[in-house]
Design a protein around this motif. Structure first.
Motif, PDB file in Angstrom:
ATOM      1  N   MET B   1       0.848  -1.206   0.000  1.00  0.00           N
ATOM      2  CA  MET B   1       0.000   0.000   0.000  1.00  0.00           C
ATOM      3  C   MET B   1       0.876   1.245   0.000  1.00  0.00           C
ATOM      4  SD  MET B   1      -3.129   0.874   2.556  1.00  0.00           S
ATOM      5  CE  MET B   1      -4.100  -0.520   2.015  1.00  0.00           C
ATOM      6  N   ARG B 224     -10.042   6.432  -5.093  1.00  0.00           N
ATOM      7  CA  ARG B 224     -10.916   6.244  -3.940  1.00  0.00           C
ATOM      8  C   ARG B 224     -11.825   7.455  -3.818  1.00  0.00           C
ATOM      9  NH1 ARG B 224      -8.769   5.795   1.283  1.00  0.00           N
ATOM     10  NH2 ARG B 224      -7.346   7.430   0.638  1.00  0.00           N
ATOM     11  N   ALA B 237     -14.445   4.681   0.129  1.00  0.00           N
ATOM     12  CA  ALA B 237     -14.221   3.370  -0.474  1.00  0.00           C
ATOM     13  C   ALA B 237     -13.537   3.519  -1.821  1.00  0.00           C
ATOM     14  CB  ALA B 237     -15.562   2.651  -0.645  1.00  0.00           C
ATOM     15  N   PRO B 238     -12.918   2.431  -2.313  1.00  0.00           N
ATOM     16  CA  PRO B 238     -12.387   2.466  -3.677  1.00  0.00           C
ATOM     17  C   PRO B 238     -13.527   2.734  -4.664  1.00  0.00           C
ATOM     18  CG  PRO B 238     -11.653   0.489  -2.517  1.00  0.00           C
ATOM     19  CD  PRO B 238     -12.675   1.145  -1.650  1.00  0.00           C
ATOM     20  N   PRO B 309     -13.018  -4.403   6.030  1.00  0.00           N
ATOM     21  CA  PRO B 309     -11.816  -4.709   5.247  1.00  0.00           C
ATOM     22  C   PRO B 309     -12.092  -5.572   4.012  1.00  0.00           C
ATOM     23  CG  PRO B 309     -11.693  -5.658   7.476  1.00  0.00           C
ATOM     24  CD  PRO B 309     -12.967  -4.916   7.400  1.00  0.00           C
ATOM     25  N   GLY B 312     -12.728  -3.145   1.484  1.00  0.00           N
ATOM     26  CA  GLY B 312     -11.835  -1.992   1.410  1.00  0.00           C
ATOM     27  C   GLY B 312     -12.581  -0.703   1.692  1.00  0.00           C
ATOM     28  N   SER B 313     -13.775  -0.806   2.313  1.00  0.00           N
ATOM     29  CA  SER B 313     -14.624   0.370   2.534  1.00  0.00           C
ATOM     30  C   SER B 313     -14.639   0.771   4.001  1.00  0.00           C
ATOM     31  CB  SER B 313     -16.084   0.073   2.167  1.00  0.00           C
ATOM     32  OG  SER B 313     -16.195  -0.458   0.904  1.00  0.00           O
TER      33      SER B 313
END
Lengths: 332, 321
Positions: B1, B224, B237-238, B309, B312-313
């Motif tokens: 990351m 994002r 979020a993405p 997780p 990814g939000s």
């Protein structure tokens, strides 16, 4: 919302017909340096009862000029505009007033189109007194409340005494729509009615216009630069470029299989969350040409990826692609 | 990351009146990573521009940053002194505003406006060096150098916005804050500008904070996205998750407010009601009065932004507990 109706309605549905209209404006000084801008060149379209036509194009393409011609704010340089089969050019006095009741406008800016010093009730009573003399006393008040309820402003009694600044943009636009409805029009001209509004209330206004169109069998002209809302609201779409109608047809057909290179460019440019942006190598010039009576050929030629020699000489006549879909392009 | 270029924690901005305080931004947290495009979306008045101004330390009275922290490459921006702030603005973080028409001075040729910027931050540069830099910046954004000495009114709206981008890029900043940079432009011009920004970002490696209400454009452009409602972040979020798996009811409702160009023509409902006034914020979740799925708890307790997780939000909603 019903799926796209392909079949053409009978000719009797036609309420407004614009035929081969040219519009010109004189720009420049009072006496010297004058030149003529041709805002519209040979524009023809029809508005039918219970249907909407979307006029799509970028700023300066002549969309609002079309609406103002229909509202008889301007008069065409050439060509004719007919309402229910009769030319609107000779209308004067009472007949013009009746025409203006039949053809109503909703403007882009609900902050500018309402008088800040007057109440909502006043905005709706005034057209009723002017255009519907049969209503008196209590009947006017009842009609005002019915109009407010019709556009979703309830309880109506709460709104009549308020002034525009006490309302949100969406509520103000609903008042403007109620005012247009008050004189029982047959045709509604909506010039970017949602572009000044918050994203979350835009659909509410479009859905209201959709319901009114169906229930009151209104013919609507919907002016927008957003081709996605054109498809959402209007059965038919016409694309304007530098005052020329380059393509016209059922909205679903125009957005799924655009035939004119400008319409294709326009649709390609609409944000599409389903893809990622990839920069193009060569950028195309993006200025609309200034069209004058001396201009020749197709106005899109400078930006067109498939321009031919003839495109600089003459604007092609409409080609019929079937199902009411027409396009003006030499290289199909 | 990748590492974080900017870290915003519990940022709070108030507008102070004589008798009342309106909280425009209510304790928001987000990060902007190196080289990423981060989007902020929301309706008018949700506080997204207020955030942008606060990050650049441009908040002016009656606006007041009343709490929180903004760390840029590890340093606390809210504590910068005059000289440090001068370097931070434009050398490190620059701005592109919505109104390209008004951002340029109409009575000065654009060459002077770009030279001024370069000279102010590099007082030792020679006239020739400054001119060469201005020419290079113009060419970078696709405007012929011969037009350098023209006045703003001689350019179209799209070209003026490109000039603003050239001025924003001229000192090689790490972050460019773009507040509705294409909203006033036609859709084809908008597409041109966005493609140009994508291209420049790939070449120069800066990060972008992109603010707009046009969610479709944001999903296409950004890595994002943060969704703001009534001064709070309700979801971060993405882009792909905002499109395919929006978690917060407001994110879903906002996504359904834009008619699509493809697929079946069906009726969409938008969002009922209007956002709350800053001085009359509802207790509990601020979206609850407009939310179709609100539960009794929603109007009592404000949900916190929690990490999910697997998506990814991050989202703040009682439905997700």
């Amino acid at each position: 919302m019903s799926p796209v109706a392909i079949a053409a309605s009978p000719a009797s549905d036609v309420l407004v017909e614009m035929r081969d209209v040219d519009m010109e404006f004189v720009l420049g000084g009072a006496l010297v340096n004058q030149h003529v801008l041709r805002a519209l060149s040979g524009v023809s379209f029809q508005l039918r009862a219970g249907r909407a036509l979307a006029l799509v194009g970028e700023s300066g393409s002549g969309k609002s000029t079309c609406a103002r011609l229909l509202a008889r704010v301007y008069r065409p340089a050439r060509g004719s505009i007919a309402f229910k089969g009769a030319d609107i050019e000779p209308l004067r006095g009472r007949s013009l007033q009746a025409y203006r009741a039949d053809v109503q406008m909703v403007f882009q800016d609900p902050f500018g189109s309402l008088n800040p010093t007057q109440t909502i009730g006043y905005h709706l009573e005034r057209p009723l007194r002017l255009h519907r003399p049969e209503l008196r006393g209590g009947a006017i008040k009842a009609e005002v409340e019915a109009l407010l309820a019709r556009v979703g402003l309830t309880p109506a009694a709460d709104f009549t005494a308020r002034r525009p600044h006490e309302l949100s943009g969406g509520q103000r636009q609903r008042v403007a729509i109620a005012r247009a409805l008050s004189v029982q029009p047959a045709v509604l001209l909506a010039d970017e009615p949602t572009s000044m509004l918050d994203v979350s209330v835009r659909l509410g206004i479009l859905n209201l216009l959709e319901d009114l169109k169906t229930q009151r069998n209104l013919a609507a002209l919907y002016i927008t630069h957003d081709i996605a809302t054109a498809r959402y609201f209007a059965e038919d779409t016409a694309v304007l470029y530098a005052g020329h109608l380059v393509e016209q047809g059922p909205s679903g057909v125009i957005t799924s299989t655009p035939a004119h290179p400008y319409t294709q460019l326009l649709i390609e440019a609409v944000p599409n969350p389903q893809r990622k942006i990839t920069p193009r190598a060569a950028r195309r010039a993006t200025d609309i040409p200034m069209w004058t009576p001396e201009s020749r050929g197709c106005p899109f030629v400078a930006r067109c990826p498939r321009a031919l020699a003839i495109c600089r000489e003459a604007m092609p006549a409409p080609t019929d692609l079937g199902a009411g879909h027409t396009v003006r392009c030499h290289n199909l | 990351m990748s590492s974080n270029l900017m870290e915003v924690r519990n940022l709070t901005v108030d507008y102070v009146g004589e008798n009342a305080i309106a909280r425009a931004v209510n304790g928001i947290d987000f990060d902007i990573r190196e080289g990423e495009a981060f989007g902020l979306a929301g309706e008018s008045g949700c506080g997204k521009s207020t955030v942008a101004f606060a990050l650049a330390r441009l908040t002016r009275l009656p606006g007041l940053v009343t709490g929180g922290s903004v760390r840029f490459m590890g340093e606390e921006v809210l504590e910068f002194e005059r000289e440090r702030l001068r370097k931070y603005r434009w050398n490190e973080v620059s701005f592109v505003f919505q109104s390209a028409m008004n951002a340029l001075n109409p009575v000065i040729p654009v060459s002077e406006q770009i030279s001024d910027t370069i000279w102010t931050h590099n007082p030792k540069a020679t006239r020739e060096e400054i001119r060469a830099r201005a020419v290079a910046m113009f060419e970078l954004v696709g405007i012929p150098a011969r037009r350098l000495d023209d006045y703003p009114h001689q350019f179209s709206g799209g070209m003026r916005q490109r000039i603003c981008i050239a001025i924003a890029l001229c000192l090689n900043p790490r972050l460019i804050i773009m507040d509705e940079p294409t909203t006033a432009l036609d859709v084809v011009v908008q597409r041109d500008i966005i493609e140009q920004i994508v291209d420049l970002k790939a070449k120069l490696g800066f990060s972008v904070l992109f603010i707009t209400h046009a969610l479709g454009l944001l999903i296409e452009f950004c890595d994002r996205i943060g969704i703001m409602y009534a001064g709070e972040l309700v979801e971060v979020a993405p882009s792909s998750a905002i499109l395919d798996a929006p978690q917060h009811p407001y994110t879903r409702a906002l996504g359904n407010s834009f008619p699509p160009l493809t697929g079946p023509r069906q009726r969409l409902e938008g969002i009922a009601g209007t956002p709350p006034a800053p001085r009359a914020m509802p207790v509990g979740c601020r979206f609850a009065p407009r939310c179709g799925q609100a539960m009794p708890v929603c109007s009592l307790i404000a949900p916190e932004l929690k990490v999910y997780p697997e998506l990814g939000s991050e989202a703040a909603c009682h439905l997700l507990q």
